[in-house]
Design an enzyme around this catalytic site. Structure first.
Site, PDB file in Angstrom:
ATOM      1  N   HIS A   1       0.844  -1.205   0.000  1.00  0.00           N
ATOM      2  CA  HIS A   1       0.000   0.000   0.000  1.00  0.00           C
ATOM      3  C   HIS A   1       0.876   1.250   0.000  1.00  0.00           C
ATOM      4  O   HIS A   1       0.827   2.091   0.895  1.00  0.00           O
ATOM      5  CB  HIS A   1      -0.885  -0.047   1.252  1.00  0.00           C
ATOM      6  CG  HIS A   1      -2.058   0.861   1.244  1.00  0.00           C
ATOM      7  ND1 HIS A   1      -1.937   2.217   1.110  1.00  0.00           N
ATOM      8  CD2 HIS A   1      -3.374   0.605   1.379  1.00  0.00           C
ATOM      9  CE1 HIS A   1      -3.142   2.749   1.173  1.00  0.00           C
ATOM     10  NE2 HIS A   1      -4.028   1.796   1.320  1.00  0.00           N
TER      11      HIS A   1
ATOM     12  N   GLU B   1      -0.739   1.082  -5.522  1.00  0.00           N
ATOM     13  CA  GLU B   1      -0.468  -0.128  -4.737  1.00  0.00           C
ATOM     14  C   GLU B   1      -0.419  -1.364  -5.622  1.00  0.00           C
ATOM     15  O   GLU B   1      -1.421  -1.740  -6.226  1.00  0.00           O
ATOM     16  CB  GLU B   1      -1.577  -0.270  -3.689  1.00  0.00           C
ATOM     17  CG  GLU B   1      -1.845   1.009  -2.896  1.00  0.00           C
ATOM     18  CD  GLU B   1      -3.179   1.006  -2.164  1.00  0.00           C
ATOM     19  OE1 GLU B   1      -3.779   2.088  -2.008  1.00  0.00           O
ATOM     20  OE2 GLU B   1      -3.637  -0.093  -1.799  1.00  0.00           O
TER      21      GLU B   1
END
Ligand code: TA6
Length: 313
Positions: free
Chosen positions: A167, A271
């Site tokens: 992330h 991500e």
């Protein structure tokens, strides 16, 4: 400082949390906290920070750190009945003193191996035995590489499935001046519209409002072009077919206690992920997911870097 010996140092970070600092001979560096196996810094050889960490980030376990590269495992977002983004980012990892041999293509000399294994308590939440090995490495030219190896060590013969994401919060000069190349014409699930499926338009992605999209089956390279900083982030990924693009914008920013009201202007999450098709491992099987980040000088006018060439190169 350039010309110094590459080093890997275990030391204390914010609130006394253990972190490992990697420095390469040219002066690039990276920092990873054992809490969450969480990379919180990646700097150029001119000491410029390339990752965004909120000024309001809370370094108090089990709260995940807001920024850097949280690892979402064994569940991305709320795609399942576990807590948001799973538990790997809320756990204490250990230094892996005896990692299995690493694939020969790893050129980096400056790296650290971390490992996460379930505790008895964890079985109540997710009844599976696994070994999650994470190598964080600084490559030639200051590239940052994260390689995850997840092995199913269940003794009861049971397979398990998971979704996954690195992330990554990129630090950018101005979100409204940014372009993302490599996701054009792809299908995506829009998290702002009950995950309805759409197809992206044909040009580079730019930002005028909040975005929370899961792009499906993307190319292995994505470019994030920051004109103002004359810099392009090149994201290369392996074993991670999907890519999430997220910026909370103003209203959501105000609603997040560990995020500054205006900080959305200076960050973008892109991500590398495996979401649409969960990964299933039988006992003894291992999955590998690799992320490689480069920050290269770029400028349209100088033609030094044409994103299309990067993505095709
Ligand atoms: O990756 C995008 C996303 O799933 C968004 O929906 C948003 O919730 C973001 O992650 C941050 O999640 P967090 O749990 O860290 O607040």
């Amino acid at each position: 400082m350039a010309g110094e010996k590459p080093s890997v140092e275990l030391c204390k970070g914010v609130n006394g949390l253990d972190k490992v600092v990697l420095r390469d001979a040219r002066g690039s560096s990276a920092e990873v906290y054992l809490f969450g196996g969480h990379v919180t810094s990646w700097r150029t050889d001119h000491r410029e920070e390339l990752l965004f960490v909120s000024n309001k980030a809370i370094f108090k376990p089990p709260k995940a750190i807001r920024g850097g590269i949280p690892i979402c495992f064994p569940q991305f977002s709320s795609h399942g009945n576990l807590e948001q983004h799973g538990f790997a980012r809320n756990k204490f990892w250990s230094i892996d003193t005896d990692p299995p041999p690493f694939p020969s293509d790893s050129s980096s000399k400056t790296f650290v191996d971390l490992i996460l294994k379930p505790t008895d308590d964890d079985f109540k939440i997710w009844p599976h035995s696994y070994e999650f090995r994470l190598r964080v490495a600084l490559g030639l030219g200051g590239d940052l590489m994260l390689t995850s190896r997840i092995r199913n060590t269940n003794a009861d013969g049971k397979p398990f499935s998971f979704t996954f994401a690195y992330h990554t919060y990129f630090s950018v000069s101005d979100i409204s001046e940014l372009r993302v190349e490599g996701l054009e014409t792809l299908d995506y699930l829009d998290n702002l519209k009950e995950r309805e499926r759409f197809t992206e338009q044909g040009d580079a992605i730019t930002f005028e409002s909040g975005v929370d999209k899961i792009y499906l089956s993307t190319p292995t390279k994505i470019a994030i072009i920051d004109h103002e900083k004359k810099r392009t982030f090149v994201l290369r990924k392996d074993g991670l077919p999907d890519a999430v693009v997220w910026n909370p914008w103003d209203r959501k920013a105000k609603a997040m206690p560990d995020f500054g009201d205006d900080e959305y202007k200076h960050m973008l999450c892109v991500e590398a992920a495996a979401i649409e098709k969960p990964i299933t491992l039988k006992p003894g099987e291992e999955w590998k997911g690799r992320l490689e980040l480069s920050a290269v000088p770029s400028s349209y006018c100088s033609g030094q870097l044409d994103p299309r060439k990067v993505l095709q190169g």
